[in-house]
Design a protein around this motif. Structure first.
Motif, PDB file in Angstrom:
ATOM      1  N   VAL A   1       0.843  -1.200   0.000  1.00 31.63           N
ATOM      2  CA  VAL A   1       0.000   0.000   0.000  1.00 31.63           C
ATOM      3  C   VAL A   1       0.876   1.248   0.000  1.00 31.63           C
ATOM      4  O   VAL A   1       0.655   2.184  -0.787  1.00 31.63           O
ATOM      5  N   ASN A   2       1.886   1.270   0.864  1.00 33.22           N
ATOM      6  CA  ASN A   2       2.769   2.435   0.957  1.00 33.22           C
ATOM      7  C   ASN A   2       3.475   2.703  -0.367  1.00 33.22           C
ATOM      8  O   ASN A   2       3.547   3.842  -0.832  1.00 33.22           O
ATOM      9  N   THR A   3       4.010   1.650  -0.971  1.00 36.23           N
ATOM     10  CA  THR A   3       4.759   1.808  -2.217  1.00 36.23           C
ATOM     11  C   THR A   3       3.843   2.213  -3.355  1.00 36.23           C
ATOM     12  O   THR A   3       4.202   3.059  -4.177  1.00 36.23           O
ATOM     13  N   SER A   4       2.658   1.648  -3.388  1.00 40.88           N
ATOM     14  CA  SER A   4       1.690   2.019  -4.413  1.00 40.88           C
ATOM     15  C   SER A   4       1.324   3.492  -4.308  1.00 40.88           C
ATOM     16  O   SER A   4       1.286   4.211  -5.313  1.00 40.88           O
ATOM     17  N   ALA A   5       1.079   3.944  -3.077  1.00 44.74           N
ATOM     18  CA  ALA A   5       0.716   5.353  -2.875  1.00 44.74           C
ATOM     19  C   ALA A   5       1.864   6.279  -3.253  1.00 44.74           C
ATOM     20  O   ALA A   5       1.643   7.352  -3.822  1.00 44.74           O
TER      21      ALA A   5
ATOM     22  N   LEU B   1     -11.531 -10.235  -2.776  1.00 44.81           N
ATOM     23  CA  LEU B   1     -11.324  -8.846  -3.191  1.00 44.81           C
ATOM     24  C   LEU B   1     -11.824  -7.891  -2.113  1.00 44.81           C
ATOM     25  O   LEU B   1     -11.148  -6.916  -1.773  1.00 44.81           O
ATOM     26  N   MET B   2     -12.992  -8.191  -1.536  1.00 35.44           N
ATOM     27  CA  MET B   2     -13.518  -7.339  -0.459  1.00 35.44           C
ATOM     28  C   MET B   2     -12.585  -7.367   0.745  1.00 35.44           C
ATOM     29  O   MET B   2     -12.319  -6.331   1.356  1.00 35.44           O
ATOM     30  N   LEU B   3     -12.074  -8.540   1.069  1.00 30.41           N
ATOM     31  CA  LEU B   3     -11.179  -8.683   2.214  1.00 30.41           C
ATOM     32  C   LEU B   3      -9.904  -7.867   2.019  1.00 30.41           C
ATOM     33  O   LEU B   3      -9.513  -7.082   2.901  1.00 30.41           O
ATOM     34  N   VAL B   4      -9.263  -8.012   0.873  1.00 27.47           N
ATOM     35  CA  VAL B   4      -8.003  -7.291   0.624  1.00 27.47           C
ATOM     36  C   VAL B   4      -8.251  -5.787   0.516  1.00 27.47           C
ATOM     37  O   VAL B   4      -7.459  -4.987   1.018  1.00 27.47           O
TER      38      VAL B   4
ATOM     39  N   GLY C   1      -7.678  -0.509   3.123  1.00 30.22           N
ATOM     40  CA  GLY C   1      -8.319   0.671   3.690  1.00 30.22           C
ATOM     41  C   GLY C   1      -8.065   0.819   5.179  1.00 30.22           C
ATOM     42  O   GLY C   1      -7.796   1.922   5.668  1.00 30.22           O
ATOM     43  N   LEU C   2      -8.138  -0.292   5.905  1.00 30.77           N
ATOM     44  CA  LEU C   2      -7.855  -0.244   7.343  1.00 30.77           C
ATOM     45  C   LEU C   2      -6.441   0.240   7.601  1.00 30.77           C
ATOM     46  O   LEU C   2      -6.194   1.039   8.511  1.00 30.77           O
ATOM     47  N   ARG C   3      -5.494  -0.245   6.796  1.00 34.51           N
ATOM     48  CA  ARG C   3      -4.094   0.151   6.982  1.00 34.51           C
ATOM     49  C   ARG C   3      -3.901   1.647   6.733  1.00 34.51           C
ATOM     50  O   ARG C   3      -3.185   2.318   7.468  1.00 34.51           O
ATOM     51  N   VAL C   4      -4.543   2.166   5.706  1.00 34.38           N
ATOM     52  CA  VAL C   4      -4.426   3.593   5.408  1.00 34.38           C
ATOM     53  C   VAL C   4      -5.063   4.419   6.522  1.00 34.38           C
ATOM     54  O   VAL C   4      -4.471   5.396   6.997  1.00 34.38           O
TER      55      VAL C   4
ATOM     56  N   PRO D   1     -15.304  -1.833  14.174  1.00 36.88           N
ATOM     57  CA  PRO D   1     -16.603  -2.181  13.591  1.00 36.88           C
ATOM     58  C   PRO D   1     -16.514  -2.634  12.128  1.00 36.88           C
ATOM     59  O   PRO D   1     -17.277  -3.496  11.701  1.00 36.88           O
ATOM     60  N   ALA D   2     -15.582  -2.088  11.364  1.00 35.66           N
ATOM     61  CA  ALA D   2     -15.403  -2.536   9.974  1.00 35.66           C
ATOM     62  C   ALA D   2     -14.953  -3.990   9.947  1.00 35.66           C
ATOM     63  O   ALA D   2     -15.389  -4.774   9.098  1.00 35.66           O
ATOM     64  N   VAL D   3     -14.080  -4.356  10.881  1.00 37.76           N
ATOM     65  CA  VAL D   3     -13.627  -5.747  10.984  1.00 37.76           C
ATOM     66  C   VAL D   3     -14.801  -6.645  11.343  1.00 37.76           C
ATOM     67  O   VAL D   3     -15.004  -7.704  10.728  1.00 37.76           O
TER      68      VAL D   3
END
Length: 192
Positions: A105-109, A157-160, A165-168, A181-183
């Motif tokens: 995620v970090n590298t992609s961003a 796909l929803m899980l990943v 999103g959680l990581r960001v 709650p999202a988890v």
């Protein structure tokens, strides 16, 4: 004249130290001298062993993906699946790899828009992670822990997507109690 032998553990330098350095600093903000220092090697050893800083980043991403996907495949092969998946998700909202987030995620961003090669590698990395999670989904469906009528590819796909999103959001300062709650909603969608 023979080349001098490598005087450091290549795998340790790559898997632990280079991953940590790119995780902590990102790519652009990480000077090569600092990268070499973090890896415990000289700059000349870094170049001679790994090539350019970009080449090292690419190798680091591949090693990171192998480790993460391997860990997910191990969970998929275990007799219990729901609790390890829940623990993984809660660890993200509570710790997020010591606040570093996900290297993909970090590298992609940071580089995804400007470096086609990095973007392709990150895409492949996410696909490898998704493939591992799909194995976990299918195993959970077979064991009865996960709903049998779920489309495993769509659920993966929803899980990943949720994990990214959680990581960001965790890196942006959202607290565990705000993200939990999202988890719970995601797990309710999966669990039998």
């Amino acid at each position: 004249m023979a080349a001098r032998p490598i005087e450091f553990d290549r795998e340790e330098a790559l898997m632990t130290r280079a991953v940590d350095a790119f995780w902590c600093y990102g790519y652009e903000a990480l000077p090569t001298a600092t990268l070499a220092e973090q890896m415990g090697v000289s700059k000349s050893s870094l170049y001679n062993t790994f090539g350019t800083k970009r080449e090292l980043l690419l190798e680091t991403i591949a090693a990171y993906v192998d480790a993460k996907a391997g860990a997910i495949r191990e969970v998929a092969a275990s007799p219990r699946l729901f609790q390890p998946l829940k623990a993984l998700l809660l660890d993200i909202v509570e710790d997020n790899d010591n606040g570093r987030g996900c290297l993909l995620v970090n590298t992609s961003a940071e580089l995804g828009l400007h470096d086609v090669g990095v973007r392709q590698l990150v895409h492949s990395g996410f696909q490898a992670i998704m493939d591992a999670f799909e194995l976990l989904m299918i195993a959970g469906q077979r064991s009865g822990e996960f709903k049998r009528d779920l489309d495993s590819a769509n659920m993966t796909l929803m899980l990943v997507t949720t994990i990214a999103g959680l990581r960001v959001l965790a890196k942006a300062g959202f607290e565990a109690h705000q993200l939990a709650p999202a988890v719970e909603n995601l797990l309710a969608t999966i669990a039998s």
